[in-house]
Design an enzyme around this catalytic site. Sequence first.
Site, PDB file in Angstrom:
ATOM      1  N   ASN A 288       0.829  -1.332  -0.242  1.00 32.26           N
ATOM      2  CA  ASN A 288       0.039   0.147  -0.034  1.00 32.26           C
ATOM      3  C   ASN A 288       0.996   1.244   0.049  1.00 32.26           C
ATOM      4  O   ASN A 288       1.641   1.519   0.968  1.00 32.26           O
ATOM      5  CB  ASN A 288      -0.771   0.011   1.292  1.00 32.26           C
ATOM      6  CG  ASN A 288      -1.777   1.220   1.464  1.00 32.26           C
ATOM      7  OD1 ASN A 288      -1.921   2.038   0.614  1.00 32.26           O
ATOM      8  ND2 ASN A 288      -2.269   1.419   2.519  1.00 32.26           N
TER       9      ASN A 288
ATOM     10  N   LYS B 114       0.141   4.381  -0.260  1.00 30.29           N
ATOM     11  CA  LYS B 114      -0.577   5.363   0.066  1.00 30.29           C
ATOM     12  C   LYS B 114      -0.451   6.530  -0.640  1.00 30.29           C
ATOM     13  O   LYS B 114      -0.277   6.415  -1.849  1.00 30.29           O
ATOM     14  CB  LYS B 114       0.005   5.528   1.628  1.00 30.29           C
ATOM     15  CG  LYS B 114      -0.157   4.356   2.501  1.00 30.29           C
ATOM     16  CD  LYS B 114      -0.043   4.423   4.134  1.00 30.29           C
ATOM     17  CE  LYS B 114      -0.039   3.278   4.594  1.00 30.29           C
ATOM     18  NZ  LYS B 114      -0.369   3.424   6.098  1.00 30.29           N
TER      19      LYS B 114
ATOM     20  N   HIS C  40      -9.629   0.960   5.306  1.00 34.03           N
ATOM     21  CA  HIS C  40      -8.264   1.356   6.135  1.00 34.03           C
ATOM     22  C   HIS C  40      -8.510   2.109   7.098  1.00 34.03           C
ATOM     23  O   HIS C  40      -9.433   3.195   6.938  1.00 34.03           O
ATOM     24  CB  HIS C  40      -7.243   1.891   5.197  1.00 34.03           C
ATOM     25  CG  HIS C  40      -5.588   1.892   5.366  1.00 34.03           C
ATOM     26  ND1 HIS C  40      -5.364   2.771   6.251  1.00 34.03           N
ATOM     27  CD2 HIS C  40      -4.720   0.932   5.125  1.00 34.03           C
ATOM     28  CE1 HIS C  40      -4.206   2.611   6.490  1.00 34.03           C
ATOM     29  NE2 HIS C  40      -3.765   1.402   6.080  1.00 34.03           N
TER      30      HIS C  40
ATOM     31  N   GLU D 202      -6.849   4.829   7.889  1.00 36.15           N
ATOM     32  CA  GLU D 202      -6.683   6.070   7.760  1.00 36.15           C
ATOM     33  C   GLU D 202      -7.786   6.524   7.016  1.00 36.15           C
ATOM     34  O   GLU D 202      -8.093   8.005   6.992  1.00 36.15           O
ATOM     35  CB  GLU D 202      -5.404   6.232   6.796  1.00 36.15           C
ATOM     36  CG  GLU D 202      -4.201   6.015   7.574  1.00 36.15           C
ATOM     37  CD  GLU D 202      -2.791   5.386   6.529  1.00 36.15           C
ATOM     38  OE1 GLU D 202      -3.233   5.510   5.279  1.00 36.15           O
ATOM     39  OE2 GLU D 202      -1.865   4.924   7.287  1.00 36.15           O
TER      40      GLU D 202
ATOM     41  N   GLU E 249      -4.744  -4.844  10.758  1.00 38.13           N
ATOM     42  CA  GLU E 249      -3.931  -3.721  10.878  1.00 38.13           C
ATOM     43  C   GLU E 249      -4.123  -3.066  12.217  1.00 38.13           C
ATOM     44  O   GLU E 249      -5.093  -2.130  12.343  1.00 38.13           O
ATOM     45  CB  GLU E 249      -4.070  -2.857   9.745  1.00 38.13           C
ATOM     46  CG  GLU E 249      -3.632  -3.447   8.328  1.00 38.13           C
ATOM     47  CD  GLU E 249      -3.184  -2.256   7.572  1.00 38.13           C
ATOM     48  OE1 GLU E 249      -1.990  -2.510   6.728  1.00 38.13           O
ATOM     49  OE2 GLU E 249      -3.923  -1.257   7.256  1.00 38.13           O
TER      50      GLU E 249
ATOM     51  N   GLY F 258       2.804   2.495  10.766  1.00 34.25           N
ATOM     52  CA  GLY F 258       3.581   3.773  10.766  1.00 34.25           C
ATOM     53  C   GLY F 258       4.456   4.432  11.898  1.00 34.25           C
ATOM     54  O   GLY F 258       4.923   5.366  11.749  1.00 34.25           O
TER      55      GLY F 258
ATOM     56  N   SER G 187       3.821  -1.776  10.353  1.00 33.05           N
ATOM     57  CA  SER G 187       5.198  -1.559  10.658  1.00 33.05           C
ATOM     58  C   SER G 187       5.974  -3.159  10.383  1.00 33.05           C
ATOM     59  O   SER G 187       6.812  -3.240  11.076  1.00 33.05           O
ATOM     60  CB  SER G 187       5.761  -1.124  12.103  1.00 33.05           C
ATOM     61  OG  SER G 187       5.048   0.031  12.286  1.00 33.05           O
TER      62      SER G 187
END
Length: 254
Positions: free
Chosen positions: A9, A11, A98, A100, A170, A176, A216
């Site tokens: 991904n 992003k 996701h 985000e 996730e 991140g 990560s």
Amino acid sequence: MRQKIVAANWKMNTHYMSGIKLLSEIVPMIGDEVTADVKVIIAPPFIHLYSASQLMNGNRKVFLGAQNCFYEEKGPYTGEISAAMLASVGVKYVIVGHSERRKFFNEDDAIISKKILQVLEHNMQGIYCCGETLEQREARKHKEIVAKQIETALFGLSKERVQKIIIAYEPVWAIGTGVNATPEQAQEMHAYIRSLIEKKFGENISKEISIIYGGSVTPNNAKSLFSCPDVDGGLVGGASLIARDFVSIVKAAG
Ligand code: 13P
């Protein structure tokens, strides 16, 4: 045996030329170096999709993914992209739910369910993301939260359709941050998710559905995470932007 999958991904990273360069590094390396039966999915920004699909055309190991789509078929939705548009340029997988998107775009389970339907309607597969925040884990609510996410997004699907879903666990606190879930934490949650799928859809489907881990993932921790019996690969953010690192992670899934 269920499919091992490693998905990238990207992003909101790369520009047109740098993205194509990265892709032209990754795709041949996978072809040359990855001998195991690992399916690789790359989800770059939308601007790359058409060129990427030409670059990957006919590739048996590397497939094209998108990071999002809208839940309506078409119409006056300025700035959005439809599942039909993605399918028309060769996208095979779409990331949905996701954290985000949940956080910055207020996507809730109802919106996410509608997106999943669009993806499936257009004969693509969904990579459905779920996972708890740090506060939820610290309050020992992580299983409850993930169960609700899985139930709302997936339990309305038919048995046939749920088999088109890849689940990505996730944990938000691992994304991140450089702090990955430990293999024990990942295994515990993946086994739990599989048990939820088994209760609803039966043993055969639960055994076949791929549940991948994201948060990560690096070349250093990939092997220990992917060696867990219920972890079927990974969804990789930051490390997927460095060709050599991403290919090492793919190899760790083999
Ligand atoms: P990182 O690998 O950068 O933690 O991102 C994970 C992720 O969100 C993949 O979708």
